[in-house]
Design a protein around this motif. Sequence first.
Motif, PDB file in Angstrom:
ATOM      1  N   UNK A   1     -44.260 -27.441 -71.143  1.00  0.00           N
ATOM      2  CA  UNK A   1     -42.995 -28.164 -71.002  1.00  0.00           C
ATOM      3  C   UNK A   1     -41.883 -27.415 -71.729  1.00  0.00           C
ATOM      4  N   UNK A   2     -42.184 -26.872 -72.888  1.00  0.00           N
ATOM      5  CA  UNK A   2     -41.199 -26.080 -73.628  1.00  0.00           C
ATOM      6  C   UNK A   2     -40.791 -24.846 -72.838  1.00  0.00           C
ATOM      7  N   UNK A   3     -41.739 -24.228 -72.144  1.00  0.00           N
ATOM      8  CA  UNK A   3     -41.417 -23.059 -71.325  1.00  0.00           C
ATOM      9  C   UNK A   3     -40.411 -23.393 -70.229  1.00  0.00           C
ATOM     10  N   UNK A   4     -40.481 -24.636 -69.738  1.00  0.00           N
ATOM     11  CA  UNK A   4     -39.548 -25.069 -68.701  1.00  0.00           C
ATOM     12  C   UNK A   4     -38.156 -25.343 -69.256  1.00  0.00           C
ATOM     13  N   UNK A   5     -38.086 -25.696 -70.521  1.00  0.00           N
ATOM     14  CA  UNK A   5     -36.819 -26.178 -71.090  1.00  0.00           C
ATOM     15  C   UNK A   5     -36.061 -25.151 -71.917  1.00  0.00           C
ATOM     16  N   UNK A   6     -36.781 -24.165 -72.492  1.00  0.00           N
ATOM     17  CA  UNK A   6     -36.126 -23.318 -73.484  1.00  0.00           C
ATOM     18  C   UNK A   6     -36.808 -21.964 -73.577  1.00  0.00           C
ATOM     19  N   UNK A   7     -36.123 -21.001 -74.186  1.00  0.00           N
ATOM     20  CA  UNK A   7     -36.745 -19.729 -74.535  1.00  0.00           C
ATOM     21  C   UNK A   7     -37.205 -19.745 -75.996  1.00  0.00           C
ATOM     22  N   UNK A   8     -36.933 -20.821 -76.694  1.00  0.00           N
ATOM     23  CA  UNK A   8     -37.326 -20.971 -78.099  1.00  0.00           C
ATOM     24  C   UNK A   8     -38.747 -21.551 -78.148  1.00  0.00           C
ATOM     25  N   UNK A   9     -39.735 -20.672 -78.058  1.00  0.00           N
ATOM     26  CA  UNK A   9     -41.130 -21.088 -77.928  1.00  0.00           C
ATOM     27  C   UNK A   9     -41.906 -20.868 -79.227  1.00  0.00           C
ATOM     28  N   UNK A  10     -43.030 -21.558 -79.386  1.00  0.00           N
ATOM     29  CA  UNK A  10     -43.807 -21.404 -80.615  1.00  0.00           C
ATOM     30  C   UNK A  10     -44.335 -19.989 -80.780  1.00  0.00           C
ATOM     31  N   UNK A  11     -44.387 -19.539 -82.024  1.00  0.00           N
ATOM     32  CA  UNK A  11     -44.948 -18.229 -82.309  1.00  0.00           C
ATOM     33  C   UNK A  11     -46.453 -18.274 -82.456  1.00  0.00           C
ATOM     34  N   UNK A  12     -47.017 -19.480 -82.548  1.00  0.00           N
ATOM     35  CA  UNK A  12     -48.470 -19.628 -82.701  1.00  0.00           C
ATOM     36  C   UNK A  12     -48.861 -21.035 -82.283  1.00  0.00           C
ATOM     37  N   UNK A  13     -50.042 -21.151 -81.662  1.00  0.00           N
ATOM     38  CA  UNK A  13     -50.612 -22.450 -81.317  1.00  0.00           C
ATOM     39  C   UNK A  13     -51.956 -22.590 -82.023  1.00  0.00           C
TER      40      UNK A  13
END
Length: 252
Positions: free
Chosen positions: A91-103
């Motif tokens: 969902x974050x990939x759809x909304x923003x380029x500010x993505x987590x650096x680690x999962x």
Amino acid sequence: MSDMQLFCVPHAGGSATAFLRWRRQLPAGIEVLPVELAGRGPRIADSLVVDARPAGADVAERILAERRPGVPYAIWGHSMGSLIAYEAYYELRERTTDLPGHMIFSGRCAPHSKQKISELHKIADDDAFIAALDVYGGGTKEALADPGLRELFLPVLRADFELSETYRWTARADDIHCDVTVVNGRDDQSVEAARLPEWHELVAGRVDFRTAEGDHFFLHTNQQIVHSVVSDVHSALAGSPAVDQRIGKDSS
């Protein structure tokens, strides 16, 4: 001022309060941000969600509301929270380029795993349903012996187990591009250890597998492994800019 944000997504029946003590126990520089799911805590008036995709969208929205631009961040999801965190990533990939650096995923096999899934949510009798939860440990049966807690938390548990047990994975065009840590308790009877390598199939980055002493709820009883995992992620991300991962699977 922190140099890393850590968003935490709880297990079935859990709430944001489960992670609050991490704020005292984890190293300085880590801003612990537990995500409250619908139907519990301050969101008790919100309708419970039984589908991981809208739950992931909700979590993504709450993460974006708490983001501090330029500060790298990680997401830790436990058990049911692993599914929701996985959906939140996309969902974050759809909304923003500010993505987590680690999962960080714990207490569960990969979302597409063929591991046999329980069907506890179909148990109609409340006492039988509660008894069946013993496989996970964590003192749920004892806690729900209190009539007040039972009335409050039983609907949450039923909804969360329905979400977790009816989840159907859908293939994405791109894998997870950041590095991933997978952590599971050595004595967790709900996870098939032989299937854990299947996480590699969903991740383009590096996958680090860790085994914790403890059962399904090791993250609340084994602070050493929590400290170790988060410290390693912190070391990797601290001082780095927030990650823009909106790239194709085969891009370099």
